[in-house]
Scaffold this motif. Structure first.
Motif, mmCIF file in Angstrom:
data_model
loop_
_atom_site.group_PDB
_atom_site.id
_atom_site.type_symbol
_atom_site.label_atom_id
_atom_site.label_comp_id
_atom_site.label_asym_id
_atom_site.label_seq_id
_atom_site.Cartn_x
_atom_site.Cartn_y
_atom_site.Cartn_z
ATOM 1 N N TYR A 65 63.569 48.296 60.066
ATOM 2 C CA TYR A 65 64.598 48.325 59.267
ATOM 3 C C TYR A 65 65.268 49.715 59.191
ATOM 4 O O TYR A 65 64.495 50.760 59.221
ATOM 5 N N LEU A 133 64.128 51.647 68.270
ATOM 6 C CA LEU A 133 64.879 50.027 68.294
ATOM 7 C C LEU A 133 64.110 49.551 69.935
ATOM 8 O O LEU A 133 64.301 48.266 69.887
ATOM 9 N N SER A 139 65.135 43.533 64.300
ATOM 10 C CA SER A 139 65.376 44.212 63.157
ATOM 11 C C SER A 139 65.834 43.501 62.030
ATOM 12 O O SER A 139 65.999 42.248 62.075
ATOM 13 N N LYS A 156 73.947 48.360 61.623
ATOM 14 C CA LYS A 156 72.464 47.929 62.070
ATOM 15 C C LYS A 156 72.691 46.847 63.083
ATOM 16 O O LYS A 156 71.774 46.938 63.925
ATOM 17 N N SER A 160 71.287 47.741 67.016
ATOM 18 C CA SER A 160 70.200 46.808 67.288
ATOM 19 C C SER A 160 70.678 46.009 68.621
ATOM 20 O O SER A 160 69.937 46.152 69.616
ATOM 21 N N CYS A 165 67.630 44.667 70.548
ATOM 22 C CA CYS A 165 66.800 44.155 69.738
ATOM 23 C C CYS A 165 67.578 43.019 68.787
ATOM 24 O O CYS A 165 68.337 43.229 68.193
#
Length: 242
Positions: A65, A133, A139, A156, A160, A165
């Motif tokens: 996170y 990452l 994530s 995010k 990511s 990710c």
């Protein structure tokens, strides 16, 4: 805003918000959030291993996170999810990246008496975040579905996906819902702890093809959300206004 000829807004919903809240009535170009792909640099296996050693990541899976850690972002929601996962499985390390000393102290206190393999990194340079990452299997972008966040830009999610990710994201946040739906670069959930816990268990049981998700998310960002693509979109739309 009342003196402009054209507004560039990030989503149709945000355009509606401006019209409703500020009575703005202008031509609008819808240009969603983009990513500076020049910052994406793949690291090799040795550097990944050094990062794992730095944060003592020894479990088979790693989650992450990152971002705002103020009380309003409800990072305790994520900690509760991890607690439930680790009560039944002990094969997940998790990084929480960001926050100031007060944020980390508050959240560290919240983790007391909880079963966790949790590592607070504090704030790191963006270049290092992008490296972290690359060692994460997934994530989490769990954003409280309140009015001021529903039309927010899901940084995010895009960062990511740009690093391959996969993202677990709640569907109530409009733009991250659209991004995951269009890219298949992650899993959309309700803002519900049980759904997140169940999905993480499925990841740990190998029921998701994380590599395939990561590749799809990356391709989506490169093809649709790079700054180059965003600039071309703006130029094209502005030329229509002439």
């Amino acid at each position: 805003m009342r003196r402009t000829h054209v507004l560039i807004v990030r989503s149709e919903k945000y355009k509606e918000y401006l019209l409703e809240k500020f009575n703005v009535n202008r031509e609008s170009i819808i240009v969603p959030m983009g990513i500076n792909t020049s910052m994406i640099e793949e690291i090799d296996r040795d550097e990944k291993e050094k990062l794992r050693e730095e944060y003592t990541l020894k479990k088979p899976f790693t989650g992450i996170y990152f971002g705002a850690m103020s009380k309003g972002r409800k990072v305790d929601f994520v900690i509760d999810i991890l607690h439930e996962v680790n009560k039944r499985a002990n094969n997940l390390d998790f990084l929480i990246v960001g926050g100031n000393e007060d944020d980390i102290e508050r959240l560290s206190s919240y983790t007391q008496n909880k079963e966790l393999n949790l590592h607070f990194t504090g704030t790191v340079p963006r270049e290092k975040l992008f490296k972290l990452l690359q060692i994460a299997d997934f994530s989490i972008s769990a954003i409280p579905p309140i009015e001021r966040f529903i039309i927010s830009s899901p940084t995010k999610v895009f960062e990511s996906m740009a690093l391959k990710c996969p993202v677990l994201a709640n569907k109530e946040i409009i733009e991250q819902n659209e991004a995951i739906t269009q890219s298949e670069g992650g899993v959309l959930l309700n803002y519900n702890k049980e759904e997140y816990v169940d999905t993480i268990f499925q990841i740990l049981d190998g029921k998701f093809n994380l590599k395939n998700m990561g590749d799809k998310g990356y391709q989506y960002v490169i093809q649709n959300r790079s700054y180059e693509k965003m600039a071309a979109r703006i130029i094209e739309e502005l030329e229509k206004q002439e």
